[in-house]
Design a protein around this motif. Sequence first.
Motif, PDB file in Angstrom:
ATOM      1  N   SER A 100      45.824  72.693  94.271  1.00 48.23           N
ATOM      2  CA  SER A 100      45.942  72.121  95.617  1.00 48.23           C
ATOM      3  C   SER A 100      45.317  73.045  96.662  1.00 48.23           C
ATOM      4  CB  SER A 100      47.413  71.864  95.963  1.00 48.23           C
ATOM      5  OG  SER A 100      48.142  73.076  95.940  1.00 48.23           O
ATOM      6  N   LYS A 101      44.764  72.425  97.708  1.00 46.06           N
ATOM      7  CA  LYS A 101      44.197  73.165  98.841  1.00 46.06           C
ATOM      8  C   LYS A 101      44.282  72.256 100.071  1.00 46.06           C
ATOM      9  CE  LYS A 101      40.009  75.239 100.690  1.00 46.06           C
ATOM     10  NZ  LYS A 101      39.948  74.304 101.813  1.00 46.06           N
ATOM     11  N   PRO A 102      45.070  72.637 101.047  1.00 48.08           N
ATOM     12  CA  PRO A 102      45.983  73.788 101.092  1.00 48.08           C
ATOM     13  C   PRO A 102      47.122  73.630 100.092  1.00 48.08           C
ATOM     14  CG  PRO A 102      46.410  72.309 102.913  1.00 48.08           C
ATOM     15  CD  PRO A 102      45.172  71.785 102.246  1.00 48.08           C
ATOM     16  N   ALA A 103      47.997  74.628 100.019  1.00 52.40           N
ATOM     17  CA  ALA A 103      49.073  74.601  99.038  1.00 52.40           C
ATOM     18  C   ALA A 103      49.949  73.367  99.227  1.00 52.40           C
ATOM     19  CB  ALA A 103      49.914  75.872  99.149  1.00 52.40           C
ATOM     20  N   ALA A 104      50.275  72.703  98.117  1.00 56.64           N
ATOM     21  CA  ALA A 104      51.096  71.495  98.171  1.00 56.64           C
ATOM     22  C   ALA A 104      52.562  71.842  98.410  1.00 56.64           C
ATOM     23  CB  ALA A 104      50.946  70.711  96.866  1.00 56.64           C
ATOM     24  N   ARG A 105      53.344  70.812  98.711  1.00 56.99           N
ATOM     25  CA  ARG A 105      54.794  70.950  98.865  1.00 56.99           C
ATOM     26  C   ARG A 105      55.461  70.144  97.755  1.00 56.99           C
ATOM     27  NH1 ARG A 105      58.474  67.795 103.245  1.00 56.99           N
ATOM     28  NH2 ARG A 105      60.494  68.677 102.698  1.00 56.99           N
ATOM     29  N   LEU A 106      56.431  70.771  97.070  1.00 60.85           N
ATOM     30  CA  LEU A 106      57.146  70.107  95.993  1.00 60.85           C
ATOM     31  C   LEU A 106      58.545  69.720  96.470  1.00 60.85           C
ATOM     32  CD1 LEU A 106      56.143  72.286  92.908  1.00 60.85           C
ATOM     33  CD2 LEU A 106      55.202  70.089  93.630  1.00 60.85           C
ATOM     34  N   ARG A 107      58.969  68.498  96.118  1.00 64.14           N
ATOM     35  CA  ARG A 107      60.285  67.993  96.513  1.00 64.14           C
ATOM     36  C   ARG A 107      61.039  67.521  95.264  1.00 64.14           C
ATOM     37  NH1 ARG A 107      59.257  63.570 101.025  1.00 64.14           N
ATOM     38  NH2 ARG A 107      61.495  63.806 101.310  1.00 64.14           N
ATOM     39  N   TRP A 108      62.363  67.742  95.273  1.00 64.72           N
ATOM     40  CA  TRP A 108      63.223  67.382  94.142  1.00 64.72           C
ATOM     41  C   TRP A 108      64.145  66.223  94.540  1.00 64.72           C
ATOM     42  CZ3 TRP A 108      62.797  69.378  89.306  1.00 64.72           C
ATOM     43  CH2 TRP A 108      62.135  70.594  89.140  1.00 64.72           C
ATOM     44  N   PHE A 109      64.385  65.304  93.556  1.00 66.65           N
ATOM     45  CA  PHE A 109      65.309  64.200  93.778  1.00 66.65           C
ATOM     46  C   PHE A 109      66.172  64.003  92.532  1.00 66.65           C
ATOM     47  CE2 PHE A 109      61.745  63.344  96.564  1.00 66.65           C
ATOM     48  CZ  PHE A 109      62.344  62.939  97.734  1.00 66.65           C
ATOM     49  N   LYS A 110      67.456  63.732  92.771  1.00 62.57           N
ATOM     50  CA  LYS A 110      68.363  63.283  91.703  1.00 62.57           C
ATOM     51  C   LYS A 110      68.709  61.842  92.009  1.00 62.57           C
ATOM     52  CE  LYS A 110      72.751  64.314  91.612  1.00 62.57           C
ATOM     53  NZ  LYS A 110      74.041  65.016  91.482  1.00 62.57           N
ATOM     54  N   GLY A 111      68.077  60.921  91.297  1.00 60.31           N
ATOM     55  CA  GLY A 111      68.164  59.521  91.692  1.00 60.31           C
ATOM     56  C   GLY A 111      67.484  59.360  93.035  1.00 60.31           C
ATOM     57  N   LEU A 112      68.228  58.909  94.051  1.00 56.34           N
ATOM     58  CA  LEU A 112      67.691  58.784  95.413  1.00 56.34           C
ATOM     59  C   LEU A 112      68.092  59.959  96.303  1.00 56.34           C
ATOM     60  CD1 LEU A 112      68.366  54.978  96.040  1.00 56.34           C
ATOM     61  CD2 LEU A 112      66.238  56.058  95.301  1.00 56.34           C
ATOM     62  N   GLU A 113      68.920  60.848  95.779  1.00 51.53           N
ATOM     63  CA  GLU A 113      69.391  61.986  96.562  1.00 51.53           C
ATOM     64  C   GLU A 113      68.403  63.149  96.466  1.00 51.53           C
ATOM     65  OE1 GLU A 113      73.049  65.281  96.454  1.00 51.53           O
ATOM     66  OE2 GLU A 113      72.960  63.624  95.017  1.00 51.53           O
TER      67      GLU A 113
END
Length: 412
Positions: free
Chosen positions: A171-184
Amino acid sequence: MLRGALQSAMASGILTLWVSCSLHVLLVQGNVNGQLNSVTNNETFQPVTSDEIVVAGGTVTLTCRVARNDNSSLQWSNPTQQTLYFGEKKALRDHRIQLVESTPTELTISISSVHLGDEGEYTCSIFTMPVHTAKATVTVLGVPQNPLISGYHSPVKEGEVLHLTCLTHGSKPAARLRWFKGLEELQGKSHTEQDSNGRTFTVISNVELNVTQADDNVDITCSVDHPSLQQAEKTSKQNIRVQYKPSVTIEPEPTMPREGEKFYLRCHGYGNPEPSKFEWSKQDSVLPVLAKADDNFLRFEALNKSDNGVYVCKASNSMGSGSAEHKLYVQDPSAILASSSIDHAVIGGVVAVIVFILLCLLIVLGRYLIRHKGTYLTHEAKGSDDAADADTAIINAEGGQAGVEDKKEYFI
């Protein structure tokens, strides 16, 4: 005579001063006009460009425009100062670079299949005297790769902490990672590393989850957030299994047990893994001799009053055990019949009351209709009994009816 000479000298000096001032004014005005024309010409020939942002693999279009041209050529050069196009002439042998528009006041080119090495400042030049140039910065976005989740290998036990890692590179610029448990959405911790090419980045994110029974068979998702992914979404999912001890319920059949009838209790155990063992017992006593324990069933071939009591089912798996209780009360068949008879009597009484009310309503309605019909017939014949002949009887009847109507109206 001397006076005339002085006057002549003074006039000559004034004339000389006026001429000198006039010449100075003309020179100053000429310089100003020349500078204004120079500024105007500079603005006229100054190229105009714009910065561009493109996703790696896409196509970027570069446009250069001037307000006026004196037959000078426009030129595009890349960040290493290699000429790409000079007017309509292609100078660099690269099939990705194509001419879009070439006029005396515009030069537009396109670059397809853009890669990270194409990033930098591109120069548009017009070869006037002096040469005028303008810069256009091309920013290439590096597309992050599909994320990869690691850290889950086998079912986790209830109460344990699950450690998961998500990684994406390129990635460029650095990507952002997001976590989900179901919809939370879950809160993760991320850090960034530069890739070996010196242009893109690898992003690593970690998350911790205290697992419970409710987390069994739930999807944990890692999602990439990046400006190059405006339409497409890149995610990775990990389904987790949680091992937990059984929860137990007991189902009776029938729900109202009677003495002498067949009866059974069914034990339901919900756990992961499935319960492998069921045990039946009677609270404060032993199981009746005629009660038969068959895995998760406890069967009674013929119930007896002595079977009354609290029965316990215990279900077990590798995680532990759980239990439930059921209080059995065997009812006397005669009591049930009496209760049933009472219920039927109540229902019969209600029905009888409804029928009685309907009959009363019918009688009242019938009496009302008969009364009004008799009144009509009586009034209709009144006055015709004493008539000498038929015609007189009809006339008397009509007259009598009219009188009745008057009387009825008065009565009302």
